[in-house]
Design a protein around this motif. Sequence first.
Motif, PDB file in Angstrom:
ATOM      1  N   ARG A   1     -53.236 -16.158  60.809  1.00  0.00           N
ATOM      2  CA  ARG A   1     -53.882 -16.550  59.555  1.00  0.00           C
ATOM      3  C   ARG A   1     -52.880 -17.037  58.516  1.00  0.00           C
ATOM      4  NH1 ARG A   1     -55.442 -18.537  55.768  1.00  0.00           N
ATOM      5  NH2 ARG A   1     -56.961 -17.840  54.209  1.00  0.00           N
ATOM      6  N   PHE A   2     -51.782 -16.290  58.318  1.00  0.00           N
ATOM      7  CA  PHE A   2     -50.849 -16.606  57.233  1.00  0.00           C
ATOM      8  C   PHE A   2     -49.572 -17.294  57.699  1.00  0.00           C
ATOM      9  CE2 PHE A   2     -52.931 -12.596  55.535  1.00  0.00           C
ATOM     10  CZ  PHE A   2     -53.849 -13.292  54.751  1.00  0.00           C
ATOM     11  N   GLY A   3     -49.257 -17.176  58.994  1.00  0.00           N
ATOM     12  CA  GLY A   3     -48.036 -17.776  59.530  1.00  0.00           C
ATOM     13  C   GLY A   3     -46.879 -16.786  59.546  1.00  0.00           C
ATOM     14  N   GLU A   4     -46.253 -16.630  60.705  1.00  0.00           N
ATOM     15  CA  GLU A   4     -45.173 -15.661  60.839  1.00  0.00           C
ATOM     16  C   GLU A   4     -44.026 -15.966  59.887  1.00  0.00           C
ATOM     17  OE1 GLU A   4     -43.978 -14.569  64.847  1.00  0.00           O
ATOM     18  OE2 GLU A   4     -45.845 -15.416  65.627  1.00  0.00           O
ATOM     19  N   ASN A   5     -43.633 -17.226  59.784  1.00  0.00           N
ATOM     20  CA  ASN A   5     -42.514 -17.579  58.904  1.00  0.00           C
ATOM     21  C   ASN A   5     -42.854 -17.339  57.441  1.00  0.00           C
ATOM     22  OD1 ASN A   5     -40.886 -18.331  61.047  1.00  0.00           O
ATOM     23  ND2 ASN A   5     -41.497 -20.483  60.955  1.00  0.00           N
ATOM     24  N   ALA A   6     -44.084 -17.667  57.067  1.00  0.00           N
ATOM     25  CA  ALA A   6     -44.495 -17.463  55.673  1.00  0.00           C
ATOM     26  C   ALA A   6     -44.481 -15.977  55.321  1.00  0.00           C
ATOM     27  CB  ALA A   6     -45.882 -18.055  55.450  1.00  0.00           C
ATOM     28  N   ILE A   7     -44.931 -15.136  56.243  1.00  0.00           N
ATOM     29  CA  ILE A   7     -44.925 -13.687  56.006  1.00  0.00           C
ATOM     30  C   ILE A   7     -43.492 -13.184  55.865  1.00  0.00           C
ATOM     31  CG2 ILE A   7     -45.425 -11.442  57.059  1.00  0.00           C
ATOM     32  CD1 ILE A   7     -47.950 -12.762  58.275  1.00  0.00           C
ATOM     33  N   MET A   8     -42.625 -13.635  56.765  1.00  0.00           N
ATOM     34  CA  MET A   8     -41.227 -13.208  56.711  1.00  0.00           C
ATOM     35  C   MET A   8     -40.572 -13.605  55.394  1.00  0.00           C
ATOM     36  SD  MET A   8     -38.517 -11.903  58.354  1.00  0.00           S
ATOM     37  CE  MET A   8     -38.797 -12.036  60.099  1.00  0.00           C
ATOM     38  N   GLN A   9     -40.788 -14.822  54.969  1.00  0.00           N
ATOM     39  CA  GLN A   9     -40.144 -15.304  53.750  1.00  0.00           C
ATOM     40  C   GLN A   9     -40.669 -14.600  52.510  1.00  0.00           C
ATOM     41  OE1 GLN A   9     -37.427 -17.274  53.564  1.00  0.00           O
ATOM     42  NE2 GLN A   9     -37.512 -16.966  55.781  1.00  0.00           N
ATOM     43  N   ARG A  10     -41.944 -14.342  52.445  1.00  0.00           N
ATOM     44  CA  ARG A  10     -42.506 -13.719  51.240  1.00  0.00           C
ATOM     45  C   ARG A  10     -42.296 -12.208  51.237  1.00  0.00           C
ATOM     46  NH1 ARG A  10     -45.188 -15.411  47.287  1.00  0.00           N
ATOM     47  NH2 ARG A  10     -45.660 -17.412  48.287  1.00  0.00           N
ATOM     48  N   CYS A  11     -42.440 -11.587  52.399  1.00  0.00           N
ATOM     49  CA  CYS A  11     -42.484 -10.127  52.452  1.00  0.00           C
ATOM     50  C   CYS A  11     -41.174  -9.483  52.892  1.00  0.00           C
ATOM     51  CB  CYS A  11     -43.602  -9.679  53.391  1.00  0.00           C
ATOM     52  SG  CYS A  11     -45.230 -10.343  52.958  1.00  0.00           S
ATOM     53  N   GLY A  12     -40.246 -10.262  53.448  1.00  0.00           N
ATOM     54  CA  GLY A  12     -38.950  -9.723  53.844  1.00  0.00           C
ATOM     55  C   GLY A  12     -38.907  -9.171  55.240  1.00  0.00           C
ATOM     56  N   SER A  13     -40.059  -8.930  55.849  1.00  0.00           N
ATOM     57  CA  SER A  13     -40.127  -8.362  57.194  1.00  0.00           C
ATOM     58  C   SER A  13     -41.233  -9.057  57.977  1.00  0.00           C
ATOM     59  CB  SER A  13     -40.441  -6.864  57.151  1.00  0.00           C
ATOM     60  OG  SER A  13     -39.490  -6.148  56.410  1.00  0.00           O
ATOM     61  N   ALA A  14     -41.055  -9.105  59.290  1.00  0.00           N
ATOM     62  CA  ALA A  14     -42.143  -9.555  60.153  1.00  0.00           C
ATOM     63  C   ALA A  14     -43.196  -8.463  60.227  1.00  0.00           C
ATOM     64  CB  ALA A  14     -41.609  -9.866  61.543  1.00  0.00           C
TER      65      ALA A  14
ATOM     66  N   LEU B   1     -32.238   4.206  59.973  1.00  0.00           N
ATOM     67  CA  LEU B   1     -31.006   3.607  59.482  1.00  0.00           C
ATOM     68  C   LEU B   1     -31.325   2.762  58.262  1.00  0.00           C
ATOM     69  CD1 LEU B   1     -31.255   3.224  62.850  1.00  0.00           C
ATOM     70  CD2 LEU B   1     -28.858   2.593  62.558  1.00  0.00           C
ATOM     71  N   VAL B   2     -30.571   2.941  57.188  1.00  0.00           N
ATOM     72  CA  VAL B   2     -30.745   2.154  55.977  1.00  0.00           C
ATOM     73  C   VAL B   2     -29.387   1.614  55.554  1.00  0.00           C
ATOM     74  CG1 VAL B   2     -31.505   2.113  53.579  1.00  0.00           C
ATOM     75  CG2 VAL B   2     -32.717   3.546  55.236  1.00  0.00           C
ATOM     76  N   ASN B   3     -29.245   0.292  55.560  1.00  0.00           N
ATOM     77  CA  ASN B   3     -28.020  -0.380  55.145  1.00  0.00           C
ATOM     78  C   ASN B   3     -28.252  -1.056  53.794  1.00  0.00           C
ATOM     79  OD1 ASN B   3     -26.217  -3.348  56.264  1.00  0.00           O
ATOM     80  ND2 ASN B   3     -25.426  -1.594  55.162  1.00  0.00           N
ATOM     81  N   THR B   4     -27.452  -0.720  52.813  1.00  0.00           N
ATOM     82  CA  THR B   4     -27.550  -1.361  51.497  1.00  0.00           C
ATOM     83  C   THR B   4     -26.794  -2.675  51.544  1.00  0.00           C
ATOM     84  OG1 THR B   4     -27.710   0.783  50.417  1.00  0.00           O
ATOM     85  CG2 THR B   4     -27.156  -1.096  49.028  1.00  0.00           C
ATOM     86  N   VAL B   5     -27.469  -3.756  51.202  1.00  0.00           N
ATOM     87  CA  VAL B   5     -26.911  -5.103  51.335  1.00  0.00           C
ATOM     88  C   VAL B   5     -26.815  -5.759  49.953  1.00  0.00           C
ATOM     89  CG1 VAL B   5     -27.720  -5.380  53.699  1.00  0.00           C
ATOM     90  CG2 VAL B   5     -29.214  -6.035  51.817  1.00  0.00           C
ATOM     91  N   PRO B   6     -25.932  -6.757  49.805  1.00  0.00           N
ATOM     92  CA  PRO B   6     -25.715  -7.340  48.472  1.00  0.00           C
ATOM     93  C   PRO B   6     -26.850  -8.200  47.966  1.00  0.00           C
ATOM     94  CG  PRO B   6     -24.375  -8.462  50.117  1.00  0.00           C
ATOM     95  CD  PRO B   6     -24.992  -7.283  50.802  1.00  0.00           C
ATOM     96  N   ASN B   7     -27.662  -8.717  48.880  1.00  0.00           N
ATOM     97  CA  ASN B   7     -28.773  -9.573  48.466  1.00  0.00           C
ATOM     98  C   ASN B   7     -29.876  -9.489  49.519  1.00  0.00           C
ATOM     99  OD1 ASN B   7     -27.803 -11.409  50.550  1.00  0.00           O
ATOM    100  ND2 ASN B   7     -26.233 -11.995  49.083  1.00  0.00           N
ATOM    101  N   ARG B   8     -30.952 -10.157  49.235  1.00  0.00           N
ATOM    102  CA  ARG B   8     -32.130 -10.105  50.099  1.00  0.00           C
ATOM    103  C   ARG B   8     -31.825 -10.730  51.461  1.00  0.00           C
ATOM    104  NH1 ARG B   8     -36.766 -13.561  50.688  1.00  0.00           N
ATOM    105  NH2 ARG B   8     -38.719 -12.408  50.946  1.00  0.00           N
ATOM    106  N   LEU B   9     -32.008  -9.929  52.542  1.00  0.00           N
ATOM    107  CA  LEU B   9     -31.810 -10.410  53.895  1.00  0.00           C
ATOM    108  C   LEU B   9     -33.088 -10.194  54.692  1.00  0.00           C
ATOM    109  CD1 LEU B   9     -28.255  -8.967  54.733  1.00  0.00           C
ATOM    110  CD2 LEU B   9     -28.824 -11.326  54.119  1.00  0.00           C
ATOM    111  N   THR B  10     -33.324 -11.052  55.667  1.00  0.00           N
ATOM    112  CA  THR B  10     -34.496 -10.907  56.529  1.00  0.00           C
ATOM    113  C   THR B  10     -34.069 -10.993  57.984  1.00  0.00           C
ATOM    114  OG1 THR B  10     -34.986 -13.285  56.518  1.00  0.00           O
ATOM    115  CG2 THR B  10     -36.026 -11.929  54.802  1.00  0.00           C
ATOM    116  N   SER B  11     -34.841 -10.358  58.851  1.00  0.00           N
ATOM    117  CA  SER B  11     -34.612 -10.413  60.289  1.00  0.00           C
ATOM    118  C   SER B  11     -35.924 -10.112  60.983  1.00  0.00           C
ATOM    119  CB  SER B  11     -33.559  -9.384  60.704  1.00  0.00           C
ATOM    120  OG  SER B  11     -33.567  -9.193  62.118  1.00  0.00           O
TER     121      SER B  11
END
Length: 512
Positions: free
Chosen positions: A115-128, A266-276
């Motif tokens: 419905r929303f698109g996997e890439n669009a969800i990842m970019q807006r929400c930060g996670s798949a 596991l929680v890694n603190t990162v300098p900026n917004r990252l997605t995977s």
Amino acid sequence: MRVAAVIGVDIGTSSSKGVLVDLGGRVIGSCTRHHEVDRPRPGWVEMDAEIWWQEFVGITRELLAPGEADVVAVGVSGMGPCVLLTDADGVPLRPSILYGIDTRSTGQIARLNERFGENAIMQRCGSALSTQSAGAKIAWVADTEPHLFARARRLFMPSSWLAFKLTGEYVLDQHSASQCTPLYDTENLTWYLPWAKEIAPELVLPPLRWAGEVAGSVTAEAASLTGLRVGTPVITGTIDAWSEAISVGAQGVGDLMLMYGTTMFLVNTVPNRLTSPSLWGTVGALPGTRNLAAGMATSGAITGWLRDLFGSPDYPELLRLAELSGPGAGGLLMLPYFAGERTPIMDPHARGVIAGLTVSHTRGDLYRAALEATGLGVRHNIETMQAAGGDIRRVVAVGGGTQGKLWTQVVSDITGRAQDIPSQTIGASYGGAFLAAQVVTDVSIEAWNAIREIREPRPELAADYEELYALYRELYTGSKNIAHGLAARQERLTAETPPLAQRKARTEGVAP
């Protein structure tokens, strides 16, 4: 003389834990209430929210009973992301659906991705979208329990439920909201209403605050039940793993927290917004922080299962036997996917595998293989974090599994990374207490919880564990289709819950 103190309570998967801590970080008292989750079908993991409140009340009364302290603030945290839906008055409509160990929402994940698109969800929400995503679980209720969902007006998680029961305030922390994919915008730190209204049009999403901000103050009704004073401030709280990271000061860029519990987190603190696509990109618990997070579906849950299977010997004895087994567990290799797996394979249909078994293997070998399976899974997640841009400079261990030396040593040996072991490894309840203390006084976690030892990897084991890790990665690939076929059989076999007598016969060997 009575001392000023704070209380922290955490609602976990297998127990609720509370601590009473003075404003200098000294633990005055602690207590635990054990519980079990409900597993009505394979892949379904639920819990009655009333248990959370009853255990909180019991813990608080027990901690206050000696009369040694005046509680000046309350901290809360809990497992998550969970989905507890209530009516407009805050009355639960069904048991809470738990975090990624509950895998029922795979159909909704596929539908929402289309419905929303996997890439669009990842970019807006930060996670798949994954079984960790609270938004997909909400969609499951809407799809499969429409009459119930029509009455749903509020969304809670364990920490926000406790805050609500204590204060009457309906709030949720920013971090927990960021795990409600696809309902939350991690770039703009707010609910994403176009998608939220489509998925849950009648649900009133809670106002958002940071974990350490005050949710409200203890009401007269809550005071009469808990023994707390009317007007005592209660923080908003957050998900347990993030509260654990706060408890050990793992909030700096490059810090990685390893939480040794029923599941490994596991929680890694990162300098900026990252997605995977293989991890969770989230907002941190504290303002201005960002995280890459990972979570295994089981870790301590497997050691508990083995203990019960072996006839409930105590953990120190099993650790002694595992120590005697030695590195490599006598040639055993385990995949720890006993409840599917979350990161990095994101496979709810994965299953546990124990490879290499012979009639010569012992309880110690099996227990050692379980500890090593956790270490191998941690390494897989760490490598995935690095590939996604995470910068891991320091590893801090926390949780019940740090109490014995062997488990943390195994993980350091397999990953090749040292782990800081702090003085207090109580975990999330201590982190909640620290955030509560910050409401009333100026305190630092370094003063509260100094590092007491460092677990160094043993370089002489590196080559053997390198070989084992390669076999670990190959074993999943080679057994994946078989595991999926068996998972499908399990679903078919339990599509209808068998009568109690048949379940007892199956699990206990009792004739029906």
